[in-house]
Design a protein around this motif. Structure first.
Motif, PDB file in Angstrom:
ATOM      1  N   ALA A 198       0.825  -1.205   0.000  1.00  0.00           N
ATOM      2  CA  ALA A 198       0.000   0.000   0.000  1.00  0.00           C
ATOM      3  C   ALA A 198       0.860   1.255   0.000  1.00  0.00           C
ATOM      4  N   LEU A 199       1.926   1.251   0.784  1.00  0.00           N
ATOM      5  CA  LEU A 199       2.805   2.425   0.832  1.00  0.00           C
ATOM      6  C   LEU A 199       3.576   2.591  -0.479  1.00  0.00           C
ATOM      7  N   ASP A 200       3.998   1.481  -1.075  1.00  0.00           N
ATOM      8  CA  ASP A 200       4.667   1.549  -2.375  1.00  0.00           C
ATOM      9  C   ASP A 200       3.738   2.147  -3.431  1.00  0.00           C
ATOM     10  N   ALA A 201       2.493   1.669  -3.434  1.00  0.00           N
ATOM     11  CA  ALA A 201       1.541   2.144  -4.430  1.00  0.00           C
ATOM     12  C   ALA A 201       1.223   3.622  -4.250  1.00  0.00           C
ATOM     13  N   ALA A 202       1.325   4.110  -3.017  1.00  0.00           N
ATOM     14  CA  ALA A 202       1.046   5.518  -2.748  1.00  0.00           C
ATOM     15  C   ALA A 202       2.130   6.432  -3.295  1.00  0.00           C
ATOM     16  N   GLY A 203       3.299   5.878  -3.555  1.00  0.00           N
ATOM     17  CA  GLY A 203       4.375   6.666  -4.134  1.00  0.00           C
ATOM     18  C   GLY A 203       4.991   7.679  -3.197  1.00  0.00           C
ATOM     19  N   ILE A 204       4.955   7.399  -1.897  1.00  0.00           N
ATOM     20  CA  ILE A 204       5.518   8.318  -0.912  1.00  0.00           C
ATOM     21  C   ILE A 204       6.795   7.725  -0.324  1.00  0.00           C
ATOM     22  N   GLY A 205       7.651   8.582   0.221  1.00  0.00           N
ATOM     23  CA  GLY A 205       8.827   8.099   0.912  1.00  0.00           C
ATOM     24  C   GLY A 205       8.428   7.355   2.172  1.00  0.00           C
ATOM     25  N   HIS A 206       8.937   6.146   2.357  1.00  0.00           N
ATOM     26  CA  HIS A 206       8.550   5.390   3.538  1.00  0.00           C
ATOM     27  C   HIS A 206       9.575   4.305   3.855  1.00  0.00           C
ATOM     28  N   THR A 207       9.614   3.940   5.125  1.00  0.00           N
ATOM     29  CA  THR A 207      10.376   2.778   5.566  1.00  0.00           C
ATOM     30  C   THR A 207       9.545   2.030   6.596  1.00  0.00           C
ATOM     31  N   THR A 208       9.596   0.711   6.513  1.00  0.00           N
ATOM     32  CA  THR A 208       9.074  -0.140   7.579  1.00  0.00           C
ATOM     33  C   THR A 208      10.225  -1.024   8.015  1.00  0.00           C
ATOM     34  N   GLU A 209      10.393  -1.142   9.310  1.00  0.00           N
ATOM     35  CA  GLU A 209      11.581  -1.832   9.822  1.00  0.00           C
ATOM     36  C   GLU A 209      11.209  -2.631  11.055  1.00  0.00           C
ATOM     37  N   ILE A 210      11.649  -3.871  11.084  1.00  0.00           N
ATOM     38  CA  ILE A 210      11.501  -4.686  12.288  1.00  0.00           C
ATOM     39  C   ILE A 210      12.744  -4.481  13.141  1.00  0.00           C
ATOM     40  N   TYR A 211      12.546  -4.004  14.359  1.00  0.00           N
ATOM     41  CA  TYR A 211      13.667  -3.776  15.268  1.00  0.00           C
ATOM     42  C   TYR A 211      14.029  -5.114  15.920  1.00  0.00           C
ATOM     43  N   PRO A 212      15.226  -5.612  15.686  1.00  0.00           N
ATOM     44  CA  PRO A 212      15.560  -6.982  16.089  1.00  0.00           C
ATOM     45  C   PRO A 212      15.538  -7.180  17.601  1.00  0.00           C
ATOM     46  N   GLY A 213      15.058  -8.354  17.975  1.00  0.00           N
ATOM     47  CA  GLY A 213      15.076  -8.740  19.378  1.00  0.00           C
ATOM     48  C   GLY A 213      14.064  -8.047  20.254  1.00  0.00           C
ATOM     49  N   THR A 214      13.050  -7.418  19.648  1.00  0.00           N
ATOM     50  CA  THR A 214      12.106  -6.622  20.430  1.00  0.00           C
ATOM     51  C   THR A 214      10.747  -7.303  20.522  1.00  0.00           C
ATOM     52  N   VAL A 215       9.976  -6.853  21.534  1.00  0.00           N
ATOM     53  CA  VAL A 215       8.578  -7.233  21.679  1.00  0.00           C
ATOM     54  C   VAL A 215       7.745  -5.961  21.714  1.00  0.00           C
ATOM     55  N   HIS A 216       6.446  -6.130  21.573  1.00  0.00           N
ATOM     56  CA  HIS A 216       5.542  -4.990  21.508  1.00  0.00           C
ATOM     57  C   HIS A 216       5.703  -4.100  22.751  1.00  0.00           C
ATOM     58  N   GLY A 217       5.871  -2.793  22.494  1.00  0.00           N
ATOM     59  CA  GLY A 217       6.022  -1.834  23.579  1.00  0.00           C
ATOM     60  C   GLY A 217       7.463  -1.462  23.878  1.00  0.00           C
ATOM     61  N   PHE A 218       8.380  -1.765  22.968  1.00  0.00           N
ATOM     62  CA  PHE A 218       9.812  -1.674  23.275  1.00  0.00           C
ATOM     63  C   PHE A 218      10.317  -0.280  23.623  1.00  0.00           C
ATOM     64  N   THR A 219       9.600   0.790  23.274  1.00  0.00           N
ATOM     65  CA  THR A 219      10.095   2.137  23.612  1.00  0.00           C
ATOM     66  C   THR A 219       9.714   2.583  25.015  1.00  0.00           C
ATOM     67  N   MET A 220       8.826   1.867  25.679  1.00  0.00           N
ATOM     68  CA  MET A 220       8.238   2.349  26.928  1.00  0.00           C
ATOM     69  C   MET A 220       9.016   1.841  28.142  1.00  0.00           C
ATOM     70  N   SER A 221       9.737   2.751  28.796  1.00  0.00           N
ATOM     71  CA  SER A 221      10.614   2.341  29.900  1.00  0.00           C
ATOM     72  C   SER A 221       9.850   1.988  31.160  1.00  0.00           C
ATOM     73  N   ASP A 222       8.547   2.262  31.211  1.00  0.00           N
ATOM     74  CA  ASP A 222       7.750   1.890  32.383  1.00  0.00           C
ATOM     75  C   ASP A 222       7.052   0.546  32.195  1.00  0.00           C
ATOM     76  N   THR A 223       7.516  -0.251  31.220  1.00  0.00           N
ATOM     77  CA  THR A 223       6.967  -1.586  31.012  1.00  0.00           C
ATOM     78  C   THR A 223       8.101  -2.600  30.900  1.00  0.00           C
ATOM     79  N   ASP A 224       7.748  -3.871  31.029  1.00  0.00           N
ATOM     80  CA  ASP A 224       8.739  -4.939  30.901  1.00  0.00           C
ATOM     81  C   ASP A 224       9.216  -5.119  29.464  1.00  0.00           C
ATOM     82  N   ALA A 225       8.496  -4.537  28.507  1.00  0.00           N
ATOM     83  CA  ALA A 225       8.883  -4.667  27.096  1.00  0.00           C
ATOM     84  C   ALA A 225      10.058  -3.775  26.726  1.00  0.00           C
ATOM     85  N   PHE A 226      10.442  -2.865  27.589  1.00  0.00           N
ATOM     86  CA  PHE A 226      11.427  -1.840  27.249  1.00  0.00           C
ATOM     87  C   PHE A 226      12.748  -2.429  26.789  1.00  0.00           C
ATOM     88  N   ASP A 227      13.268  -1.833  25.705  1.00  0.00           N
ATOM     89  CA  ASP A 227      14.555  -2.231  25.146  1.00  0.00           C
ATOM     90  C   ASP A 227      15.337  -0.946  24.876  1.00  0.00           C
TER      91      ASP A 227
END
Length: 249
Positions: A198-227
């Protein structure tokens, strides 16, 4: 930097919000920051402060304002796995009540409020979000393509669904540059493929990236998911995106 607690007039009441912005004269690019499922709390206030330190005016509305001011439920200082199911259980009715129609009414109010602030520049803004906030950032950019020049979402949920108005189906309406940073368990291979198509077809600049070794919520330092390494990777992707898309005054 400066911070304020604000009240945003909406079609359905008044949304409490947190804002952070540079402590210097002039006007600054605006960033609308959408919460994760746990809502507006010190963790996200800290995220806003960090962004403000890089020269942005950051507005973080309480999406659950119809049910009360933030935090709408009592949250532990650290949302560990032993607390998570009960907290999500209390928040789930608020999440389920937050329909697309309600959100679009709110997004209009949030954008009008953000761009009316005297500290915010006249140029385009960014919409960023975490967890449930990522699809909301995309919906905002699709509804207001002339105003939103950057979209970023981290550990997103519900970007690709079977619904006719699934966020990924709105990509053709975007003019913004997009980055999505995913954990290893956020999205199936098939769903990620649909999003990228869908993003390719839209013709816009974009990146999708899987951050290795992470689980959902990885940016949140007040949770166990934090990385910590993944949080830094998030900054390494987000800040250049904002610098490219938003003209600083």
């Amino acid at each position: 930097m400066l911070t304020r607690t604000l009240q945003i007039p909406t079609a359905d009441g008044r949304a409490d919000a947190f804002a952070a912005y540079p402590d210097r004269e002039g006007r600054h690019p605006g960033v609308l920051l959408y919460q994760d499922a746990f809502g507006l709390r010190p963790e996200l206030e800290g995220r806003a402060r960090e962004l403000a330190g890089h020269g942005y005016y950051v507005l973080v509305p309480n999406l659950y304002y119809r049910h009360g001011p933030a935090p709408v439920v009592e949250l532990p200082e650290h949302i560990g796995e032993e607390f998570r199911p009960a907290v999500i259980g209390r928040l789930l009715p608020f999440i389920e009540a937050y329909t697309t129609e309600r959100f679009l009414r709110d997004a209009d109010a949030y954008l009008r409020f953000l761009t009316a602030q005297p500290e915010v520049g006249a140029g385009p803004v960014a919409a960023i979000g975490y967890c449930m906030g990522a699809p909301l950032a995309m919906r905002t950019a699709a509804a207001y393509p002339g105003q939103v020049a950057a979209v970023a979402g981290f550990h997103p949920g519900f970007l690709v669904t079977d619904a006719p108005d699934s966020p990924h189906r709105l990509a053709s309406r975007l003019t913004a540059e997009v980055h999505f940073g995913l954990s290893e368990n956020d999205m199936s291979t098939e769903a990620l493929g649909e999003l990228n198509e869908a993003l390719d077809a839209a013709g816009i600049g974009h990146t999708t990236e899987i951050y290795p070794g992470t689980v959902h919520g990885f940016t949140m330092s007040d949770t166990d998911a934090f990385d910590p390494a993944a949080l830094q990777r998030h900054w390494d992707r987000l800040l250049p995106l904002l610098d490219r898309a938003l003209a600083k005054s």
